[in-house]
Every structure is written in structure tokens, then in C-alpha cells.
Write an enzyme that holds these catalytic residues in place. Structure first.
Site, PDB file in Angstrom:
ATOM      1  N   ASN A 150       0.480  -1.364  -0.279  1.00  0.00           N
ATOM      2  CA  ASN A 150       0.226   0.277  -0.578  1.00  0.00           C
ATOM      3  C   ASN A 150       0.303   1.433   0.291  1.00  0.00           C
ATOM      4  OD1 ASN A 150      -2.530  -1.409   0.158  1.00  0.00           O
ATOM      5  ND2 ASN A 150      -1.950  -2.176   2.618  1.00  0.00           N
ATOM      6  N   TYR A 151       2.204   1.381   0.499  1.00  0.00           N
ATOM      7  CA  TYR A 151       2.924   2.506   0.164  1.00  0.00           C
ATOM      8  C   TYR A 151       3.758   2.323  -0.190  1.00  0.00           C
ATOM      9  CZ  TYR A 151      -0.478   4.120   4.213  1.00  0.00           C
ATOM     10  OH  TYR A 151      -1.191   4.072   5.618  1.00  0.00           O
ATOM     11  N   LEU A 152       4.902   1.551  -0.810  1.00  0.00           N
ATOM     12  CA  LEU A 152       5.973   1.518  -1.966  1.00  0.00           C
ATOM     13  C   LEU A 152       5.420   1.422  -3.010  1.00  0.00           C
ATOM     14  CD1 LEU A 152       7.971  -0.663   0.824  1.00  0.00           C
ATOM     15  CD2 LEU A 152       7.636   1.356   0.604  1.00  0.00           C
TER      16      LEU A 152
END
Length: 720
Positions: free
Chosen positions: A678-680
Site C-alpha cells: 500500500n505504500y511503496l
DNA sequence: ACCCTGACTTGTTTCCAGTGGA
DNA sequence: TCCACTGGAAACAAGTCAGGGT
């Protein structure tokens, strides 16, 4: 497994203390205070400024911000008044929730007449009008087995295309799709009563009515779970259970403590044993059945492509398992029926409800992405069936998210300078906003929306932090201006962190906390909507969560630059994992140490020990071989050479094992998955191939599907 | 201006099946 | 061949945030 409360890099505590005991007095206490506040019609800060003047600036502050009463308090007051559950006359039974009530009412009002799908006003509508002004979706009896669907406007009857072309903005004007066809949801299988010999016991054996029995089985299945020992859980369960009982049962069964579910529990255990013990053929058959259902219901056609649906199965009934200290845990999550379901699809054809039933509604809203929705009875919120992450509709959105984060990269310096400047502002609300933003940026805290008290567990994010959640240390462990955070965040995961902050931030925090009770809001002049509105002005599309994405991705990129050595591939992957871990720590992504963690660690340790022994053996042998060679004056003894090689090899293996052990140990309480998914920015990972790390080593099959867009764009010198 | 809620993302836990070592 | 372990997927809870109604 219990009792291990070690820290990760001084930051995250773990599991056992994750569900921190909270005093429940909190709420009432707060309520009273708020009432008092509003009575006097003034805010903390006016009050406080009358006290001692520790800070000159404060004087100015009070005038500047006297304008508003606190929004937060207002909401709360309001909400409380509305809260009392007025029971609807039509809903005598258990499944009650305010939202549900509304939708039930709507249903009652408008569909007694005839089943008529609702039209909603969208772009689609105009189109529809052009085609056929008053087209009503009649429950088509057409059992279209084979291609006889070829009626006029069937643009998607051509074979679905293979691959999407990735476009950041495909349709303007909020249209998410132009054609959508699916089979509807798969319902939970109906309840099958237990065999007559499996009984419930209360003073004596008794057979429950099917309705009561079903609910009882939910509890019986969880008997081994800690949940069933919690008072709230038991209370909520029992209350909802009784609603399902017949009058006689109700009269008889009055005390949960006297209920004995063990017989039922054992029956289920036996069932699962039996399932495990099934023959290969049986298992194979089940697998095939599942595959068939997947193929039939697990896909839809969207704009000419066959797309995988994420959760095409309706959630089965059961007992609600809230996370953390949830006031509603144990409540009965009711069975969803076709008449609870709203179908969303193209207007040409819609899925059939099961025989003898009907959908609550069929609509054609191409501005949203869901295919099916229903209202859940615990919180009264809406649940959806949507597409798999591999779908175009999700992929493009994901891509967009990272593009926003990259835009933030370009102006983050400006924004940082700005909020540092704002720490000195004359207005309290601006200072609070600036300090909150600093936390969000530096510590990657979540925004922290307000939550309905008493409806959910008491957790907070940045804007909803309370005074009790932080401690200030002018000096701590040789560092100046240290702030200690200790609160429960999303999912009741504890956030514990001690960070040195800038002096101005520290002073501001002191100011914010002055004359407040522990359970007062730290940022009483701030909420997420104010904050986001401000961010929106700083950059188009900027919201609080973009900082999390940005900081996570940028951290990965930096760490990779530092860590990636020119070693072999396993070492590089370890480096990648380290970088990934740094991000997970930043985002406080924790996990409960796996149940088998200790054991598997031990196993690894024994392996390492064995390797060590092997190594020392090998060394000893090498030594004696050398001595032997010396005696024999054999300069290039073959034996010595082979022994040397053996030693080397074993050393290498040992090292590998030790690396594995550290890797695993470091990962004990950290979950890498969430940040990875979800973030990278996946393009950073894809670009790792420039160091010879193939994507397959970083992403598994599903992940590669999800990140297809990124892999497609593959670019060695990608820079976030 | 405020508040509510719908839509969608993010998050952890549980479940399950495949894998590889004994 | 069995079985313990593991990684991955499914399940579903819990966030974020925008837009629309009042």
C-alpha cells in the site's frame, strides 16, 4: 509466547499489551465536562490565558482565535442527542441499527408497489434516455446459456481483450466504467441444523430451535477463543442470542454462565478433523467445485475486459469480532439475503436473484466502482463487492496515488518551511495545524478522524490525539525536548515512540496542553477536515495520508541506495527487506509474533548450532590434515585443500543461516506486507532489476498482478 | 458551516494449501 | 509418506476523505 514485550528499535511494543486496558469512565466524564464547557460558552484557551502568563505570545493568541467555539465538542454533544435508538415499529427483532432503519424505511416506502429498479442521475442516465427513455429492467427470464445475448447494444459481446493499456485518467467527468456485467454475489450457504444427537446443555440436555441453535453454533465454534471470555462479548452475544430464541427458550435460558456448548464445540472439531482426513478425490472434487464457482461468479466484464472480482462471496452470519476494546464485540452479524442487496451494473442486463427472491434494488451507477452492496447491521455501514487489485480500475487509482505522492516530493520543502513558519503564528489554530502536520510528516501518523464514541474502540490518530497520549520531557536520556507518544491507533495497535522534537514544537505542545484534562483533545482547534482543506490549498490533491505514502516511498528509495551492495542476489534481497522493514517501522506496521515463531526460531537455532559443530569439526580435521601434511612434507596436500574448501563452504552456510535468523528475528513483530502493498511505489521495486534483482524475487504472483501497471512501465532508471 | 455518510483504501488475523525435510 | 511449517490468500474490520444535504 507471552510476556515478550521487546521493542523494535525503541519504537513498537507488542501484541500482549496491544489491547491496552482502558477505563470506561472516560466517556461519561468527558460528556459532563463538555456540557459544562458549552454552558460557560468559552474555550479552554480563554480560561487558560487568564491564568499565569508564561508565554507572552499567548496573550495575542487568545484574541485571535476567540472566534470559534470548538467544533469537536459541538459534534459530540449533537451526536449524543441523536444517539438514543428509537426502535422502529417494523423492526421488532434484533437487527437494529440507525442506518439500517433508514434504509428499511426507504425500502418500505418505495417498493411495495412493484419491483422497479431505481434510476439515479448520472451521465449514464442521459445515455440511457437517448437509447430508450423508459427502459425498465424486467427480471429477464432468459436463461441465456449460450451467446443468445446478442441484442443491440451489447458492445461487450466481442471477446474480452487481453491487456489494458494503462492510462492515468481514462474517463473524465468521474465515469469509472462504461460497461459492466456480472453474476451477482454468492450467498453464504443456508444453515444446516445439527444432527439430533448434538445437543446444548442447560441444567439438562436440550434441543434448540433452529434459529437459536444457529446463533449458538457461532459461539460454540469460538469456544477456544479468548473473545468468549470477555465480558462485553458475552453480554452482547447473549443479548442478541436471546432475541432469536423461542418464548420457551427465552424463559429457560437466562444465564450464559450456565450454558454449556462443549458438545457442539466438539462436534465442530470432529467435523474439521473429518475434513482434514478426507480422501484425495474428495478434496480434489471440492477444489474443482470451488474453481467452478470462481469462474462463474468471480469475474465480471468491465469495458470489454474480463476482470477478477475481489470478494464475490457475501459475508456469512456470525458474531462480530471487533478489534481491540470494541463495545460491540459479540453482537450477531446477521445473514444477508437477496432483498438486502443492491446490484450495480450496466443497464442492459442484470444478474438474477435466487429463485423466489428479489434484489433490494438494481442500479446503474457508473460513477462508482462497486458491483454489489448491502448494509451491515452492526455499525449500519455499507459493505461492497469490488474488483480485485489486479483490475484496471484499482490499478489506475493506485498509480494515481503514487503520482500525487511524487508531486508532493516536488513541493515538500516549501510545505515544510511553511509549517515551521506557522509554529510562530499568532493564531492558535494555525499553530496546532502546523504542529500536527509536523507529526504527520515526521512520524507518518494517520490523520485521525473523529469517531463515534461508544460505537467503536477508543483509538486515535494525529488530529484526535488527547493530552493523555503524550508526555513531554525537557530532557531525556541526554536528548533535549523529547516527546513520548503512547496511544492506540488503527486496529488498536499501540503506537509507542519517544522522539526529540524541535524546541518550538515542544513549547507549542506545552501551550496546547496547558489547563487541560488528560482526556481533552490536544489539538482542540483542529480536525481532519480543517487540516485537509489547508493541505489542499498547498497542493492540489494533497491530503494527510499522502505524507505517509510519500515518506514511505522516499524512505525505501533512500534506503535502497544506501544498502544495496554489489553482492550476490540473496544479500541484495536481504537489503531490500531491510529497506522495506525501515518503512514498516516508520509506519508502525506491527504483527503478533506468529504462534510458531519461537519454535521455528528454535529450529533454526539448532540448525545453526549443528552447523557450528560441523564447522569446528571441519576445522579440526583441517588442522590435523595440515599437521599431517607438514609431517609428510606434502606442500600441496590434496586433503588439506579439500578440507579447506569444506571449511569455507560450511562457513558460508553458517553465515547464510545466521543472516536468515537475524532477518527473521528482526521481522518478529513487523509486518512488511502492508507497506509493500500500500505504500511503496512499485516502480521503485521494479527498477531494482538494474541491480540484477528480478521482480519475481520481490513480488509473488498476485503482487505482480496487482502491480502490472508498474511492471508494464518498467524503467531501469525510475526515480520516485 | 456543519455534519453525515458513501465510497474506497489500509490493516490485521485467520484459514488453508503447498512445500520440503525427516 | 507423513507432517510440521510457512507463505499467501481470504476475510472482514477500521481507517481516510469528499461531497452533498441541511
Amino acid at each position: 509466547m507471552s510476556g515478550d514485550h521487546s521493542h523494535i528499535e525503541g519504537q513498537s511494543h507488542k501484541h500482549k499489551d496491544k489491547y491496552k486496558e482502558k477505563e470506561h469512565k472516560h466517556k461519561d466524564h468527558k460528556k459532563d465536562k463538555e456540557r459544562e464547557k458549552s454552558k460557560h460558552g468559552n474555550s479552554d484557551h480563554k480560561d487558560s490565558s487568564d491564568k499565569k502568563h508564561r508565554d507572552k505570545e499567548k496573550e495575542k493568541l487568545k484574541h485571535k482565535d476567540g472566534s470559534t467555539d470548538k467544533y469537536k465538542d459541538k459534534h459530540k454533544e449533537k451526536r449524543k442527542e441523536e444517539k438514543p435508538h428509537v426502535k422502529s415499529e417494523l423492526e421488532d427483532n434484533s437487527y437494529y441499527s440507525p442506518k439500517l432503519e433508514k434504509s428499511l424505511k426507504r425500502e418500505r416506502d418505495d417498493n411495495d408497489s412493484e419491483f422497479k429498479p431505481k434510476k439515479i442521475k448520472t451521465e449514464n442516465d442521459k445515455k440511457a434516455k437517448k437509447r430508450k427513455p423508459d427502459e425498465v429492467i424486467k427480471p429477464t427470464k432468459t436463461k441465456n446459456k449460450k451467446g443468445e445475448v446478442a441484442d443491440g447494444k451489447k458492445k461487450a459481446k466481442k471477446e474480452p481483450e487481453e491487456k489494458w493499456k494503462w492510462e492515468e485518467e481514462r474517463y473524465t467527468d468521474g465515469v469509472k466504467w462504461k460497461f459492466l456485467e456480472h453474476k451477482g454475489p454468492v450467498f453464504a450457504p443456508p444453515y444446516e441444523p445439527l444432527p439430533s444427537n448434538v445437543k446444548f446443555y442447560y441444567d439438562k440436555h436440550m434441543k434448540l430451535s433452529p434459529e437459536a441453535e444457529e446463533v449458538a453454533t457461532f459461539f460454540a465454534k469460538m469456544l477456544d477463543h479468548e473473545y468468549t471470555t470477555k465480558e462485553i462479548f458475552r453480554k452482547n452475544f447473549f443479548k442478541d442470542w436471546r432475541k432469536e430464541m423461542t418464548a420457551e427458550e427465552k424463559a429457560k435460558i437466562t444465564d450464559l454462565k450456565k450454558c454449556n456448548f462443549t458438545e457442539m464445540n466438539e462436534y465442530f472439531k470432529a467435523q474439521s478433523e473429518a475434513r482434514k482426513a478426507m480422501s484425495k478425490e474428495q478434496k480434489q472434487k471440492i477444489k474443482e467445485d470451488n474453481e467452478r464457482i470462481l469462474q462463474e461468479y468471480g469475474f465480471c466484464i468491465m469495458d470489454n475486459h474480463r476482470e477478477r472480482i475481489a470478494n464475490f462471496r457475501i459475508e456469512p452470519p456470525g458474531l462480530f469480532r471487533g478489534r481491540g476494546d470494541h463495545p460491540k464485540m459479540g453482537m450477531l452479524k446477521r445473514r444477508i439475503r437477496p432483498q438486502d442487496i443492491i446490484i450495480n451494473c450496466s443497464d442492459s442486463k442484470h444478474p438474477e436473484p435466487p429463485p423466489g427472491t428479489r434484489w433490494k434494488e438494481v442500479r446503474h451507477d457508473n460513477k462508482v466502482t462497486w458491483l454489489v452492496s448491502w448494509t451491515e447491521n452492526i455499525q449500519g455501514s455499507i459493505k461492497y463487492i469490488m474488483l480485485n487489485p489486479s483490475s484496471r480500475i484499482k490499478g489506475e487509482k493506485d498509480w494515481q496515488k503514487y503520482e500525487t505522492a511524487r508531486r508532493l516530493k516536488k513541493c515538500v520543502d516549501r510545505i515544510r518551511a511553511q509549517y515551521r513558519e506557522d509554529w510562530k503564528s499568532k493564531e492558535m489554530r494555525i499553530r496546532q495545524r502546523a504542529v500536527a502536520l509536523y507529526f504527520i510528516d515526521k512520524l507518518a501518523l494517520r490523520a485521525g478522524n473523529e469517531k463515534e464514541e461508544g460505537e467503536t474502540a477508543d483509538t486515535v490518530g494525529c488530529c484526535s490525539l488527547r493530552v493523555e497520549h503524550i508526555k513531554l520531557y525537557p530532557e531525556n536520556d541526554g536528548q533535549e525536548y523529547v516527546v513520548e507518544f503512547d496511544f492506540l491507533g488503527k486496529d488498536s495497535i499501540r503506537y509507542y515512540n519517544k522522539v526529540p522534537v524541535e524546541k518550538r514544537v515542544f513549547k507549542n505542545l506545552q501551550l496546547f496542553m496547558e489547563n487541560k484534562e488528560p482526556d481533552d483533545d490536544l489539538f482542540d482547534r483542529l480536525n481532519t477536515s480543517v487540516l485537509n482543506k489547508h493541505l489542499q490549498e498547498l497542493m492540489d490533491g494533497l491530503t494527510a495520508k499522502v505524507f505517509r505514502t510519500y515518506n514511505a516511498s522516499i524512505t525505501l528509495q533512500q534506503q535502497l541506495k544506501e544498502l544495496t551492495s554489489d553482492e550476490n542476489i540473496p544479500a541484495k534481497i536481504l537489503s531490500y527487506n531491510r529497506a522495506n522493514r525501515a518503512v514498516a517501522i516508520l509506519c508502525n506496521h506491527q504483527r503478533a509474533p506468529p504462534k510458531t515463531f519461537e519454535k521455528s526460531m528454535q529450529n533454526l537455532q539448532t540448525k545453526i548450532d549443528a552447523k557450528r559443530d560441523q564447522l569446528s569439526d571441519a576445522k579440526r580435521e583441517l588442522k590435523s590434515a595440515k599437521a599431517d601434511a607438514k609431517i609428510r612434507r606434502d606442500e600441496k596436500s590434496k586433503a588439506v585443500e579439500t578440507k579447506k574448501k569444506a571449511v569455507q563452504r560450511i562457513e558460508e552456510q553458517l553465515m547464510k543461516l545466521e543472516v536468515q535468523a537475524t532477518d527473521r528475528e528482526e521481522n518478529k513483530q513487523i509486518a512488511l506486507g502492508t507497506s509493500k502493498l500500500n505504500y511503496l511505489d512499485p516502480r521503485i521495486s521494479v527498477a531494482c532489476k538494474k541491480w540484477g534483482i528480478p521482480v519475481e524475487k520481490i513480488y509473488n504472483k498476485t503482487q505482480r498482478e496487482k502491480f502490472a501497471w508498474a511492471i508494464d512501465m518498467a524503467d531501469d532508471d525510475y526515480e520516485f
